[in-house]
Motif scaffolding. Structure first.
Motif, short mmCIF file in Angstrom:
data_model
loop_
_atom_site.label_atom_id
_atom_site.label_comp_id
_atom_site.label_asym_id
_atom_site.label_seq_id
_atom_site.Cartn_x
_atom_site.Cartn_y
_atom_site.Cartn_z
N HIS A 1 6.02 4.75 2.69
CA HIS A 1 5.84 5.80 1.69
C HIS A 1 5.09 5.24 0.50
O HIS A 1 5.01 4.05 0.30
CB HIS A 1 7.19 6.37 1.25
CG HIS A 1 7.82 7.23 2.29
ND1 HIS A 1 9.06 7.77 2.16
CD2 HIS A 1 7.36 7.63 3.51
CE1 HIS A 1 9.35 8.48 3.23
NE2 HIS A 1 8.33 8.40 4.07
N SER A 2 4.59 6.18 -0.30
CA SER A 2 3.86 5.75 -1.48
C SER A 2 4.84 5.20 -2.51
O SER A 2 5.86 5.81 -2.80
CB SER A 2 3.11 6.95 -2.06
OG SER A 2 2.42 6.56 -3.19
N HIS A 3 4.53 4.03 -3.03
CA HIS A 3 5.37 3.46 -4.09
C HIS A 3 4.50 2.52 -4.88
O HIS A 3 3.40 2.18 -4.47
CB HIS A 3 6.55 2.72 -3.49
CG HIS A 3 6.18 1.81 -2.38
ND1 HIS A 3 6.49 2.09 -1.07
CD2 HIS A 3 5.47 0.68 -2.35
CE1 HIS A 3 6.00 1.14 -0.30
NE2 HIS A 3 5.37 0.28 -1.05
N ASN A 4 4.94 2.08 -6.02
CA ASN A 4 4.12 1.14 -6.77
C ASN A 4 4.91 -0.08 -7.18
O ASN A 4 6.13 -0.14 -7.03
CB ASN A 4 3.42 1.82 -7.95
CG ASN A 4 4.39 2.21 -9.04
OD1 ASN A 4 5.28 1.45 -9.40
ND2 ASN A 4 4.22 3.42 -9.56
N ALA A 5 4.17 -1.06 -7.69
CA ALA A 5 4.76 -2.35 -8.00
C ALA A 5 5.83 -2.22 -9.08
O ALA A 5 6.79 -2.99 -9.10
CB ALA A 5 3.66 -3.32 -8.44
N GLY A 6 5.68 -1.22 -9.96
CA GLY A 6 6.67 -1.04 -11.02
C GLY A 6 8.05 -0.72 -10.45
O GLY A 6 9.06 -1.22 -10.92
N GLN A 7 8.08 0.12 -9.39
CA GLN A 7 9.36 0.49 -8.78
C GLN A 7 10.06 -0.72 -8.18
O GLN A 7 11.27 -0.86 -8.27
CB GLN A 7 9.13 1.56 -7.71
CG GLN A 7 8.69 2.88 -8.31
CD GLN A 7 8.00 3.78 -7.29
OE1 GLN A 7 7.57 3.33 -6.23
NE2 GLN A 7 7.88 5.05 -7.63
N MET A 8 9.27 -1.61 -7.56
CA MET A 8 9.86 -2.81 -6.96
C MET A 8 10.47 -3.69 -8.05
O MET A 8 11.52 -4.28 -7.88
CB MET A 8 8.80 -3.59 -6.20
CG MET A 8 8.14 -2.81 -5.09
SD MET A 8 9.34 -2.20 -3.89
CE MET A 8 8.27 -1.30 -2.79
N ARG A 9 9.74 -3.79 -9.18
CA ARG A 9 10.27 -4.59 -10.28
C ARG A 9 11.60 -4.02 -10.76
O ARG A 9 12.54 -4.76 -11.04
CB ARG A 9 9.28 -4.61 -11.44
CG ARG A 9 8.10 -5.51 -11.17
CD ARG A 9 7.32 -5.83 -12.43
NE ARG A 9 6.23 -6.71 -12.06
CZ ARG A 9 5.06 -6.26 -11.62
NH1 ARG A 9 4.82 -4.97 -11.54
NH2 ARG A 9 4.13 -7.11 -11.25
N GLN A 10 11.67 -2.69 -10.84
CA GLN A 10 12.90 -2.04 -11.27
C GLN A 10 14.07 -2.44 -10.37
O GLN A 10 15.19 -2.57 -10.83
CB GLN A 10 12.73 -0.51 -11.20
CG GLN A 10 11.83 0.05 -12.27
CD GLN A 10 12.47 -0.01 -13.64
OE1 GLN A 10 13.67 0.20 -13.78
NE2 GLN A 10 11.68 -0.33 -14.66
N MET A 11 13.77 -2.62 -9.09
CA MET A 11 14.84 -2.95 -8.15
C MET A 11 15.16 -4.42 -8.12
O MET A 11 15.99 -4.86 -7.34
CB MET A 11 14.44 -2.49 -6.74
CG MET A 11 14.39 -0.99 -6.59
SD MET A 11 13.86 -0.60 -4.92
CE MET A 11 12.59 0.58 -5.21
N GLY A 12 14.46 -5.20 -8.96
CA GLY A 12 14.83 -6.61 -9.06
C GLY A 12 13.91 -7.56 -8.35
O GLY A 12 14.32 -8.67 -7.98
N MET A 13 12.67 -7.17 -8.12
CA MET A 13 11.74 -8.09 -7.47
C MET A 13 10.69 -8.56 -8.47
O MET A 13 10.16 -7.77 -9.24
CB MET A 13 11.05 -7.37 -6.32
CG MET A 13 9.99 -8.23 -5.61
SD MET A 13 9.09 -7.27 -4.38
CE MET A 13 10.21 -7.39 -3.01
N SER A 14 10.43 -9.85 -8.49
CA SER A 14 9.33 -10.36 -9.29
C SER A 14 8.30 -10.95 -8.35
O SER A 14 8.62 -11.32 -7.23
CB SER A 14 9.83 -11.46 -10.24
OG SER A 14 10.33 -10.89 -11.40
N HIS A 15 7.07 -11.07 -8.82
CA HIS A 15 5.99 -11.45 -7.92
C HIS A 15 4.98 -12.33 -8.65
O HIS A 15 4.34 -11.87 -9.59
CB HIS A 15 5.34 -10.16 -7.39
CG HIS A 15 4.18 -10.39 -6.47
ND1 HIS A 15 3.28 -9.40 -6.16
CD2 HIS A 15 3.77 -11.48 -5.80
CE1 HIS A 15 2.36 -9.88 -5.33
NE2 HIS A 15 2.63 -11.14 -5.10
N VAL A 16 4.87 -13.56 -8.22
CA VAL A 16 3.80 -14.44 -8.71
C VAL A 16 2.68 -14.32 -7.69
O VAL A 16 2.81 -14.83 -6.58
CB VAL A 16 4.28 -15.90 -8.83
CG1 VAL A 16 3.14 -16.80 -9.27
CG2 VAL A 16 5.45 -16.00 -9.79
#
Lengths: 366, 512, 322
Positions: free
Chosen positions: B329-344
């Motif tokens: 589904h469509s989602h964006n990086a902001g939503q993942m951050r909200q759920m506790g994911m960080s990304h280098v």
């Protein structure tokens, strides 16, 4: 200072000044080509734009137009979008303003109509930017091309509306009826008769333009949306990584840009002509490109650049009056040269200036 | 070095600066005729710049070049081609919509009309293909060929112009091991026919495998030139980094906890519609580092992008610290951050930073909508700045100036800016891609330490790296990706050879 | 009815000619990676120069020469800004358009004092209509006669030339060394550079060719279609040509058909003015005028095929890192 770097005052002061001087020098050559004295021409232009109250009034009137269209182009630039459709958006925005004035002028005072006109102008202008914005965001159609196309579509649409729909019965002229007092912004010359503004049409929209400058500054440099707009313009990939939606930013930025262009009609339609005329935008939308470039996308720069172009327009009118061999088209030529030197050739003098400053700093270090 | 006849190439005193960066300092180099000469160095050591100077793409600020004993002035690529120098660039210089023939003949058309030239090029291509075992369909559209074949076209292009000296810039970065082997076979044939080959790489194994002599570059300088037979990987590694390399990282055994990241049935297509990630499943527990090994371009980038919300997947689900996400589904990086994911991210210039923004503005990229950085619709610049200053202290970011544009920091400090941003938000899951690419050695150790600290703090860490050493020293478990698939899983004690086989696509099920 | 169609098609040819020249001009520039929204300005400058020179010398050929020279000069300014100075190509194009719009009227007024027009030209100073061989003789043959006599014969030289330019452009672009390099430099300038070819010189040649063709387009407007230069006589044709170029996906033969289509719409607009279409009623002339732009937007939206420009278009070629 590291090598190859320039101090800020050179970047934002000296280099633009050099570009301007080059544009004016070439303009002077054109005047010589016509067989007139360029210094005489400069004298008349300065006098015409700043030498007497009415001239100043006209200068500020034109300045107002350029602030709106310049801001429109600048906001889009910050998102990396080249909105070349300011002309069409201003044109359609003028329609929105005229519709508000026609609807309310008989019933409410100007300040109520004005509020509706602001909403109407911004909404219509924004609407005209919506399809190009959407196509750019969703379909990757190049916004430069689509906004050019929309300029022409706006022109034909307005010709149709003005000659077939909005023209009062019995009138031969393709324009709306004249708004009554409830649809006219007060002129500054009437508010402050002591200012000696002659018959100049500068009106309250001038202050509206200044207020909008402040709002745009807050939007771009202080708001979260502005942060997203600038991030998207500087690095679209990084902004996707940051969770910023390209579609959303492209569309919102273009709506803001179109809305700003649309407000130009506040000055022309509601502030001065008090009716909607064919081609009232007269190329001001395109001048916005030059204003935004010269002003480096910053509201203060845009105000300064708008004053410059306002002076050119009013000074050029005076010039054409005093020296008939130099027609008002001289303004268009100067404008073209300013766009060329300050825009497309903006780095013409940079290597030389950098070399100069490097030698200077080397010597200082030695 | 043995004194053979006249060297094919001799460079002396080459200097080149890009603004403040001194990319090449007083470089001297002799390359023997009919040899394969390797040039090794870390990323940013100045290898590519030097070769671009030799190919006339950049101009040296000072220095001399001799080709076949004659002093030459290589003003542009045309001159280099006339001197018999050909180059295969790291990023291919091909016209994608053109056919192979059109690409090969570009610049060597043999007349103002094309018809004659095309026939000639076709004949010559066939001859070269037979001679060097480099088959390729002359009428194929280059953009539709695999990278291995595109590289072959580049080599054919150089040979078609009569190159006697062939420069290859990091040629194996995009190749599978099998393709790389084939390339090396071709290079040996070329050498045996009297051509001179310059091989630029940062992979020591390739140097040992295929070169006759090797020169080592470090921070813009040529530090040593040796015969390959007289040296070892360890010696070269030491020369490259300037001191002996500590490949082992100090770490305690992992104490894995609950599963914080579970990815199931992931399939991802790239923008050209090619399936790049195929049926991938894995999980990462709290307190462990899962390493994903693989040759660059085998789907790792797309995998990271899909689970971090940047790219939409075809199919796939993810359980992220208690949340369930349908990745198709469509989602964006902001939503993942909200759920506790960080990304280098893998590429900090392209993705991790807005290099024209000040450091403090970059310190909130992706978190700019968090309440502690904002006041209503506006940014709380005071809070952002004080946070940025705090991190500059904590992570020893230099120069310690939050107003400096990100572009002005060194690679290592830029990476620290990104790392600080992603770690300090205290995520449950940390994705890390190529954490030390283009980073100086001091910063590498620091970055590795911080990643281990995250693990020890009970976070789930997913590490993607093409550096096998990095994967082996950091990971608690390793999965290997090949052609979009996970081809095997190993423990941290897996040998290099074992992983290398997997990375080449040799499947464990068949081996077992 | 048949006669009406012949008439409309006849004016289609005349109206398509300047579009076709300008469209092929843009093709050379854009194929090399230089976005050109200055077609309009180059056309206008050429029209003025042609009108002025033809008046002063009495020769259409001198008019053509002057038109080409002025257009090429503007093209070189555009090239200098976009290629040498690596400036913004769109901004440069906007400047060219303004420059031409201002200078033509300013100089026209200063030199001729007729409100920015150039003086009316005698027929000998213009490109006159040409009657093709046997046109008179075949005139009365049914069907074929009118087509040959009224539609194909009886145009001026530049009309025929513009259609000859189509296969010629095709041949240059797809069958010559220059064409191969032109196509390559618009897609991947770095590939061209590393092949030992000068990107700069190649792109300059492309914009100069663009200037030459715009010179034909402007000359046609001033001294073939009309009897002198009139203020703003290009009237957006440069932009319609740009739209046609995109519509034709930067291909010469498609460019011809697109220009014919857009010319046809224009001819139809003139023809339909004030006329009722049975069942629909009077269609506002603006509908036909807006159609080329609307169609191009629809195409760009990807609803009828996909228009993908050369990959490197609009991006200045920078070799050295800075």
């Amino acid at each position: 200072m590291t090598k190859g770097q320039l101090p800020k005052w050179v970047d934002y002061g000296l280099l633009p000044a050099l570009n301007l001087i080059a544009a004016f020098a070439v303009s002077g050559l054109v005047v010589v080509l016509i067989g007139e004295d360029p210094f005489e021409a400069v004298k008349w232009m300065l006098f015409g734009s700043w030498g007497y109250g009415e001239g100043v009034g006209f200068t500020l009137f034109y300045t107002t137009n350029f602030i709106f269209t310049g801001l429109a182009v600048a906001v889009a630039f910050h998102a990396g979008l080249f909105n070349i459709g300011g002309e069409g958006q201003a044109y359609i925005g003028g329609l929105g303003i005229a519709v508000a004035c026609l609807a309310f002028d008989a019933y409410v005072p100007w300040y109520i109509t004005g509020l509706f006109a602001i909403v109407g102008g911004a909404t219509f202008g924004a609407a005209w930017a919506l399809i190009p914005a959407y196509l750019q965001a969703k379909r990757g159609s190049h916004i430069v091309i689509t906004t050019i196309m929309f300029n022409f579509i706006a022109t034909t649409l307005m010709v149709y509306l003005l000659s077939n729909v909005l023209r009062p019965q019995g009138s031969m002229q393709p324009s709306t009826r004249t708004f009554t007092e409830g649809g006219q912004l007060p002129l500054l010359r009437n508010i402050w008769p002591s200012l000696d503004l002659g018959q100049s049409p500068v009106n309250l929209s001038f202050f509206l333009a200044l207020i909008v400058c402040v709002l745009v500054w807050y939007l771009i440099w202080r708001s979260k949306l502005g942060y997203e707009i600038r991030a998207f313009g500087a690095n679209p990939t990084a902004s996707v990584y940051a969770g910023i939606s390209p579609v959303r930013i492209t569309v919102i930025t273009m709506l803001i840009s179109g809305g700003l262009a649309g407000l130009m009609g506040m000055n022309e339609v509601m502030g001065s002509q008090n009716r909607l005329l064919l081609d009232f935008t007269a190329g001001y939308g395109f001048v916005g490109i030059a204003v935004a470039l010269m002003g480096r996308g910053h509201p203060i720069g845009i105000i300064l650049a708008s004053i410059l172009f306002g002076s050119l327009y009013q000074g050029g009118a005076e010039l054409a009056f005093e020296i008939p061999a130099i027609t008002r088209d001289m303004i268009v030529v100067i404008q073209a040269l300013v766009i060329l030197f300050a825009g497309a050739l903006e780095n013409l003098f940079r290597p030389a200036v950098v070399a100069f400053f490097n030698r200077f700093s080397d010597e200082a270090a030695a | 070095m043995t004194e053979q006849s006249v060297p094919a190439i001799e460079l002396s005193g080459i200097n080149k600066s890009f603004g403040p960066v001194h990319a090449n300092k007083d470089i001297n180099l002799r390359v023997g005729k009919g040899s394969i000469h390797g040039i090794v160095g870390e990323n940013g050591a100045g290898k590519s710049t030097l070769m671009s100077i030799l190919y006339g793409f950049y101009h040296a600020d000072s220095g001399e070049i001799h080709v076949d004993g004659k002093s030459v002035h290589i003003t542009d690529s045309k001159r280099a081609i006339e001197l018999g120098i050909g180059m295969v660039h790291q990023h291919f210089m091909l016209v994608d919509p053109f056919t192979v023939v059109e690409n090969v003949m570009l610049g060597a058309e043999g007349g103002a009309m094309l018809n004659k030239g095309i026939d000639q090029a076709r004949t010559e291509l066939k001859r070269l293909a037979d001679e060097y075992d480099m088959k390729v369909d002359p009428d194929a559209v280059v953009g539709e060929l695999s990278v291995g074949l595109q590289q072959r076209v580049e080599i054919l292009k150089a040979l078609y112009r009569g190159a006697d000296i062939l420069i290859l810039d990091e040629p194996t970065g995009v190749l599978t091991p099998a393709e790389a082997d084939h390339l090396f076979r071709i290079l040996r044939v070329l050498r045996d026919q009297g051509k001179t080959v310059l091989l630029i790489t940062h992979k020591l194994r390739e140097i040992m495998d295929v070169t006759d002599a090797v020169s080592v570059m470090r921070r813009g300088e040529m530090v040593s030139s040796l015969k390959t037979a007289d040296t070892s990987m360890a010696e070269l590694a030491e020369l490259m980094v300037g001191r002996s390399v500590l490949l082992e990282v100090d770490k305690k055994p992992a104490e894995p906890g609950e599963v914080l990241l579970r990815v199931e049935n992931l399939n991802v297509k790239d923008e050209r519609g090619v399936m790049r990630v195929k049926d991938v499943n894995f999980e990462v527990r709290a307190g462990e580092i899962l390493g994903i090994a693989g040759v660059s371009g085998n789907g790792q980038s797309e995998l990271l992008e899909a689970i971090s919300g940047i790219r939409r997947a075809q199919t796939g689900t993810m359980d992220l610290a208690g949340d369930h996400v349908d990745l198709s589904h469509s989602h964006n990086a902001g939503q993942m951050r909200q759920m506790g994911m960080s990304h280098v991210p893998e590429d900090r210039h392209r993705m991790g930073l807005v290099t024209s923004f000040a450091e403090y503005e970059n310190s909130i990229l992706g978190y700019h909508r968090e309440p502690e950085y904002s006041k209503g619709w506006f940014l709380d610049l005071k809070a952002i700045r004080s946070e940025a200053e705090h991190r500059i202290q904590k992570y020893d970011i230099r120069p310690p100036n939050p107003d400096l544009k990100a572009a002005k920091f060194s690679g290592g400090n830029q990476q620290k800016i990104v790392l600080a941003r992603e770690i300090e938000r205290d995520p449950d899951v940390l994705l890390v891609g190529q954490p030390t690419r283009g980073v100086d050695i001091g910063a590498i150790e620091y970055i590795h330490k911080r990643i281990i600290e995250m693990r020890d703090a009970g976070k789930a860490v997913l590490l993607v790296s093409v550096e096998l050493d990095e994967i082996r020293s950091l990971s608690d478990r390793i999965i290997v990706m090949f052609d979009g698939q996970v081809v095997g899983e190993r423990g941290a004690d897996a040998s290099e050879g074992e992983l290398g086989l997997l990375m080449a696509g040799v499947n464990e099920e068949h081996a077992a | 009815m048949f006669e009406d169609i012949i008439l409309i098609l006849d004016s289609t040819l005349r109206l398509s000619t300047p579009l076709l020249f300008a469209c092929l001009a843009g093709l050379f520039s854009e194929r090399s990676g230089i976005v050109d929204i200055g077609l309009e300005g180059k056309m206008l400058g050429a029209a003025f120069a042609a009108g002025a020179a033809a008046y002063m010398t009495g020769s259409p050929w001198m008019g053509l020469l002057a038109g080409i020279i002025v257009s090429v000069m503007l093209a070189i300014i555009h090239g200098y800004a976009s290629i040498t100075q690596r400036g913004n190509q769109v901004v440069a194009g906007v400047a060219i358009n303004f420059l031409a719009a201002g200078l033509t009227v300013l100089l026209g007024q200063a030199w001729f004092n007729q409100g920015g027009r150039t003086p009316q030209l005698a027929i000998s100073a213009r490109f006159d209509d040409i009657t093709l061989p046997f046109a008179e003789a075949l005139q009365d043959v049914p069907f074929v006669g009118p087509i040959y006599h009224d539609l194909i014969s009886g145009h001026n030289l530049l009309v025929y030339l513009s259609f000859v330019m189509v296969p010629l452009t095709w041949w240059i672009v797809f069958r010559t060394r220059f064409g191969l390099r032109l196509r390559a430099v618009g897609e991947s300038p770095a590939a061209v550079d590393t092949a030992g070819i000068s990107v700069t010189w190649l792109r300059y040649r492309a914009v100069i060719l663009c200037g030459v063709l715009c010179g034909f387009a402007g000359t046609y407007l001033a001294i073939a279609q009309s009897a002198g230069f009139i203020k703003d006589m290009s009237a957006g044709k440069g932009f319609i040509a740009l739209a046609a170029l995109i519509f034709a996906k930067w291909r010469p033969v498609s460019a011809m058909f697109t220009c014919l289509l857009f010319g046809f719409l224009d001819a139809l607009a003139i023809r339909m003015q004030g006329q009722e279409i049975p069942g629909i009623g009077e269609v506002p002339v603006q509908v036909f005028q807006a159609l080329p732009y609307v169609l191009t937007v629809v195409l760009l939206a990807g609803f009828i095929g996909r228009a993908i420009p050369p990959k490197a278009s609009g991006i200045p070629y920078v070799k050295e890192r800075t």
